[in-house]
Design a protein around this motif. Structure first.
Motif, PDB file in Angstrom:
ATOM      1  N   HIS A   1       0.839  -1.205   0.000  1.00  0.00           N
ATOM      2  CA  HIS A   1       0.000   0.000   0.000  1.00  0.00           C
ATOM      3  C   HIS A   1       0.876   1.257   0.000  1.00  0.00           C
ATOM      4  CE1 HIS A   1      -1.440   3.032   3.012  1.00  0.00           C
ATOM      5  NE2 HIS A   1      -2.422   3.144   2.148  1.00  0.00           N
TER       6      HIS A   1
ATOM      7  N   LEU B   1       1.757   7.260  -6.471  1.00  0.00           N
ATOM      8  CA  LEU B   1       0.750   8.284  -6.775  1.00  0.00           C
ATOM      9  C   LEU B   1       1.275   9.689  -6.486  1.00  0.00           C
ATOM     10  CD1 LEU B   1      -2.558   6.789  -5.314  1.00  0.00           C
ATOM     11  CD2 LEU B   1      -1.993   7.156  -7.714  1.00  0.00           C
TER      12      LEU B   1
ATOM     13  N   LEU C   1       5.996   1.429  -9.196  1.00  0.00           N
ATOM     14  CA  LEU C   1       4.894   0.543  -9.595  1.00  0.00           C
ATOM     15  C   LEU C   1       5.383  -0.865  -9.896  1.00  0.00           C
ATOM     16  CD1 LEU C   1       2.527   2.807 -11.697  1.00  0.00           C
ATOM     17  CD2 LEU C   1       2.136   1.809  -9.442  1.00  0.00           C
TER      18      LEU C   1
ATOM     19  N   HIS D   1       5.802  -2.394  -6.620  1.00  0.00           N
ATOM     20  CA  HIS D   1       4.454  -2.623  -6.101  1.00  0.00           C
ATOM     21  C   HIS D   1       3.888  -3.934  -6.676  1.00  0.00           C
ATOM     22  CE1 HIS D   1       0.448  -1.220  -4.745  1.00  0.00           C
ATOM     23  NE2 HIS D   1      -0.027  -1.526  -5.934  1.00  0.00           N
TER      24      HIS D   1
ATOM     25  N   SER E   1       3.468  -7.469  -4.643  1.00  0.00           N
ATOM     26  CA  SER E   1       2.107  -7.983  -4.453  1.00  0.00           C
ATOM     27  C   SER E   1       1.994  -9.428  -4.941  1.00  0.00           C
ATOM     28  CB  SER E   1       1.050  -7.077  -5.092  1.00  0.00           C
ATOM     29  OG  SER E   1       1.332  -6.860  -6.433  1.00  0.00           O
TER      30      SER E   1
ATOM     31  N   ILE F   1      -4.685  -8.102  -7.658  1.00  0.00           N
ATOM     32  CA  ILE F   1      -3.573  -8.120  -8.617  1.00  0.00           C
ATOM     33  C   ILE F   1      -4.150  -7.864 -10.014  1.00  0.00           C
ATOM     34  CG2 ILE F   1      -1.892  -9.629  -9.758  1.00  0.00           C
ATOM     35  CD1 ILE F   1      -1.312 -10.884  -7.080  1.00  0.00           C
TER      36      ILE F   1
ATOM     37  N   GLY G   1      -5.524  -4.196 -10.246  1.00  0.00           N
ATOM     38  CA  GLY G   1      -4.391  -3.268 -10.402  1.00  0.00           C
ATOM     39  C   GLY G   1      -3.918  -3.216 -11.847  1.00  0.00           C
TER      40      GLY G   1
ATOM     41  N   LYS H   1      -5.058   0.675 -16.138  1.00  0.00           N
ATOM     42  CA  LYS H   1      -4.695   1.435 -17.347  1.00  0.00           C
ATOM     43  C   LYS H   1      -5.463   0.988 -18.586  1.00  0.00           C
ATOM     44  CE  LYS H   1      -1.759   4.613 -16.394  1.00  0.00           C
ATOM     45  NZ  LYS H   1      -0.424   4.408 -15.900  1.00  0.00           N
TER      46      LYS H   1
ATOM     47  N   HIS I   1      -9.724  -0.492  -6.873  1.00  0.00           N
ATOM     48  CA  HIS I   1      -8.450  -1.076  -6.424  1.00  0.00           C
ATOM     49  C   HIS I   1      -8.168  -0.675  -4.967  1.00  0.00           C
ATOM     50  CE1 HIS I   1      -4.493  -2.759  -7.027  1.00  0.00           C
ATOM     51  NE2 HIS I   1      -3.871  -1.631  -6.803  1.00  0.00           N
ATOM     52  N   PHE I   2      -8.396   0.609  -4.654  1.00  0.00           N
ATOM     53  CA  PHE I   2      -8.118   1.072  -3.288  1.00  0.00           C
ATOM     54  C   PHE I   2      -9.119   0.475  -2.298  1.00  0.00           C
ATOM     55  CE2 PHE I   2      -6.482   5.331  -5.204  1.00  0.00           C
ATOM     56  CZ  PHE I   2      -5.406   4.655  -5.742  1.00  0.00           C
TER      57      PHE I   2
ATOM     58  N   PHE J   1      -8.470  -2.982  -1.322  1.00  0.00           N
ATOM     59  CA  PHE J   1      -7.383  -3.055  -0.346  1.00  0.00           C
ATOM     60  C   PHE J   1      -7.914  -2.792   1.069  1.00  0.00           C
ATOM     61  CE2 PHE J   1      -4.411  -0.582   2.282  1.00  0.00           C
ATOM     62  CZ  PHE J   1      -3.476  -1.567   2.531  1.00  0.00           C
TER      63      PHE J   1
HETATM   64  C1  HEM Z   1      -4.547   1.319  -1.077  1.00  0.00           C
HETATM   65  C2  HEM Z   1      -3.619   0.447  -1.463  1.00  0.00           C
HETATM   66  C3  HEM Z   1      -3.039   0.509  -2.863  1.00  0.00           C
HETATM   67  C4  HEM Z   1      -2.697   1.619  -3.585  1.00  0.00           C
HETATM   68  C5  HEM Z   1      -2.726   3.079  -3.166  1.00  0.00           C
HETATM   69  C6  HEM Z   1      -2.292   1.133  -4.883  1.00  0.00           C
HETATM   70  C7  HEM Z   1      -1.911   1.950  -5.943  1.00  0.00           C
HETATM   71  C8  HEM Z   1      -1.700   1.517  -7.207  1.00  0.00           C
HETATM   72  C9  HEM Z   1      -1.444   2.371  -8.337  1.00  0.00           C
HETATM   73  C10 HEM Z   1      -1.387   3.896  -8.291  1.00  0.00           C
HETATM   74  C11 HEM Z   1      -1.290   1.572  -9.416  1.00  0.00           C
HETATM   75  C12 HEM Z   1      -0.931   2.032 -10.827  1.00  0.00           C
HETATM   76  C13 HEM Z   1      -2.110   2.249 -11.667  1.00  0.00           C
HETATM   77  C14 HEM Z   1      -1.668   2.791 -12.955  1.00  0.00           C
HETATM   78  O1  HEM Z   1      -1.110   2.035 -13.764  1.00  0.00           O
HETATM   79  O2  HEM Z   1      -1.872   3.987 -13.152  1.00  0.00           O
HETATM   80  C15 HEM Z   1      -1.415   0.198  -8.981  1.00  0.00           C
HETATM   81  C16 HEM Z   1      -1.284  -0.886  -9.796  1.00  0.00           C
HETATM   82  C17 HEM Z   1      -1.228  -2.191  -9.341  1.00  0.00           C
HETATM   83  N1  HEM Z   1      -1.508  -2.636  -8.061  1.00  0.00           N
HETATM   84 FE1  HEM Z   1      -1.932  -1.458  -6.495  1.00  0.00          FE
HETATM   85  N2  HEM Z   1      -2.375  -0.244  -4.896  1.00  0.00           N
HETATM   86  C18 HEM Z   1      -2.818  -0.669  -3.676  1.00  0.00           C
HETATM   87  C19 HEM Z   1      -3.006  -1.966  -3.268  1.00  0.00           C
HETATM   88  C20 HEM Z   1      -2.655  -3.094  -4.009  1.00  0.00           C
HETATM   89  C21 HEM Z   1      -2.759  -4.460  -3.567  1.00  0.00           C
HETATM   90  C22 HEM Z   1      -3.247  -4.907  -2.173  1.00  0.00           C
HETATM   91  C23 HEM Z   1      -2.343  -5.256  -4.610  1.00  0.00           C
HETATM   92  C24 HEM Z   1      -2.251  -6.748  -4.713  1.00  0.00           C
HETATM   93  C25 HEM Z   1      -2.209  -7.598  -3.737  1.00  0.00           C
HETATM   94  C26 HEM Z   1      -1.989  -4.391  -5.700  1.00  0.00           C
HETATM   95  C27 HEM Z   1      -1.519  -4.809  -6.937  1.00  0.00           C
HETATM   96  C28 HEM Z   1      -1.328  -3.993  -8.024  1.00  0.00           C
HETATM   97  C29 HEM Z   1      -0.898  -4.458  -9.350  1.00  0.00           C
HETATM   98  C30 HEM Z   1      -0.566  -5.891  -9.741  1.00  0.00           C
HETATM   99  C31 HEM Z   1      -0.840  -3.325 -10.161  1.00  0.00           C
HETATM  100  C32 HEM Z   1      -0.427  -3.286 -11.641  1.00  0.00           C
HETATM  101  C33 HEM Z   1       0.953  -2.696 -11.739  1.00  0.00           C
HETATM  102  C34 HEM Z   1       1.422  -2.582 -13.146  1.00  0.00           C
HETATM  103  O3  HEM Z   1       0.950  -3.337 -14.022  1.00  0.00           O
HETATM  104  O4  HEM Z   1       2.306  -1.728 -13.386  1.00  0.00           O
HETATM  105  N3  HEM Z   1      -2.187  -3.081  -5.298  1.00  0.00           N
HETATM  106  N4  HEM Z   1      -1.681   0.184  -7.626  1.00  0.00           N
END
Ligand code: HEM
Ligand code: HEM
Length: 150
Positions: A20, A27, A43, A46, A50, A99, A102, A106, A121-122, A125
């Motif tokens: 997180h 962001l 990212l 991230h 994850s 997953i 997330g 895009k 997504h948020f 979480f």
């Molecule tokens: C509040 C908690 C979280 C925040 C603030 C957050 C934030 C983000 C952001 C900003 C993105 C990028 C979106 C974009 O491409 O513009 C993203 C992508 C992603 N998130 Fe999260 N996320 C959170 C929790 C989680 C959790 C718990 C998981 C999985 C267990 C996760 C897995 C992913 C995955 C796999 C991506 C795709 C990344 C990529 O393809 O580059 N996220 N998340």
């Protein structure tokens, strides 16, 4: 032996909080500043973390069942842990789902649609956190009181 699973899982839950934090940091990057490419790096971290942590939660879930059966001599899995086993399975499902969500952020071309997926997504979480809290509480109850009677 029965403390290995709880300790392992608490470390994993701390790592989920860190996932997180990485998302929030990504962001917060100013895309007009020289550090803009930091966002891509954060990212990637991230995403990697994850996937890794979700896989380890699966391993830990199997470990919890194993300890319960082998060391606490409980044969009825999921039914004698005050909902703890169910909460763990739901948490694993939520992490896997997030997953995919997330990675879908895009996909839509419209900004509004992207924002909707991002909010989902948020929220997913925050819901995971609530389930994790129940898993911690019920896990402590199992440790203190022992398995529930049927
Ligand atoms: C509040 C908690 C979280 C925040 C603030 C957050 C934030 C983000 C952001 C900003 C993105 C990028 C979106 C974009 O491409 O513009 C993203 C992508 C992603 N998130 Fe999260 N996320 C959170 C929790 C989680 C959790 C718990 C998981 C999985 C267990 C996760 C897995 C992913 C995955 C796999 C991506 C795709 C990344 C990529 O393809 O580059 N996220 N998340
Ligand atoms: C990621 C979160 C977790 C998952 C997925 C998970 C999953 C499981 C599962 C499936 C079982 C078998 C229970 C049954 O089949 O009825 C179990 C047992 C158990 N869990 Fe967890 N658990 C998690 C976190 C925790 C935490 C945070 C604690 C303690 C603070 C804990 C304490 C226990 C205890 C005491 C048992 C009984 C067997 C043993 O001592 O290893 N668990 N867990």
């Amino acid at each position: 032996m029965q403390y290995i699973h709880p300790l392992f899982m608490l470390v994993l839950l701390a790592a989920v909080i860190h996932i997180h934090r990485l998302g929030k940091q990504a962001l917060a990057v100013n895309l007009k500043s020289p550090e803009a490419d930091q966002q891509e790096f954060l990212l990637q971290q991230h995403k990697k973390l994850s996937t890794l942590i979700t896989a380890l939660v699966f391993v830990g879930l199997l470990g919890g069942v194993m300890v319960l059966v082998k060391f606490l001599q409980v044969q009825e899995i999921f039914l004698r842990s005050y909902g703890h086993g169910f909460a763990g399975a739901i948490l694993l499902g939520l992490l896997i789902a997030n997953i995919y969500v997330g990675q879908a952020i895009k996909k839509p071309r419209k900004q509004k649609a992207q924002d909707n997926v991002k909010s989902f997504h948020f929220y997913l979480f925050y819901f995971s956190l609530a389930v994790a809290l129940y898993s911690v509480i019920s896990g402590i109850v199992v440790l203190v009181k022992g398995p529930a009677s049927l």
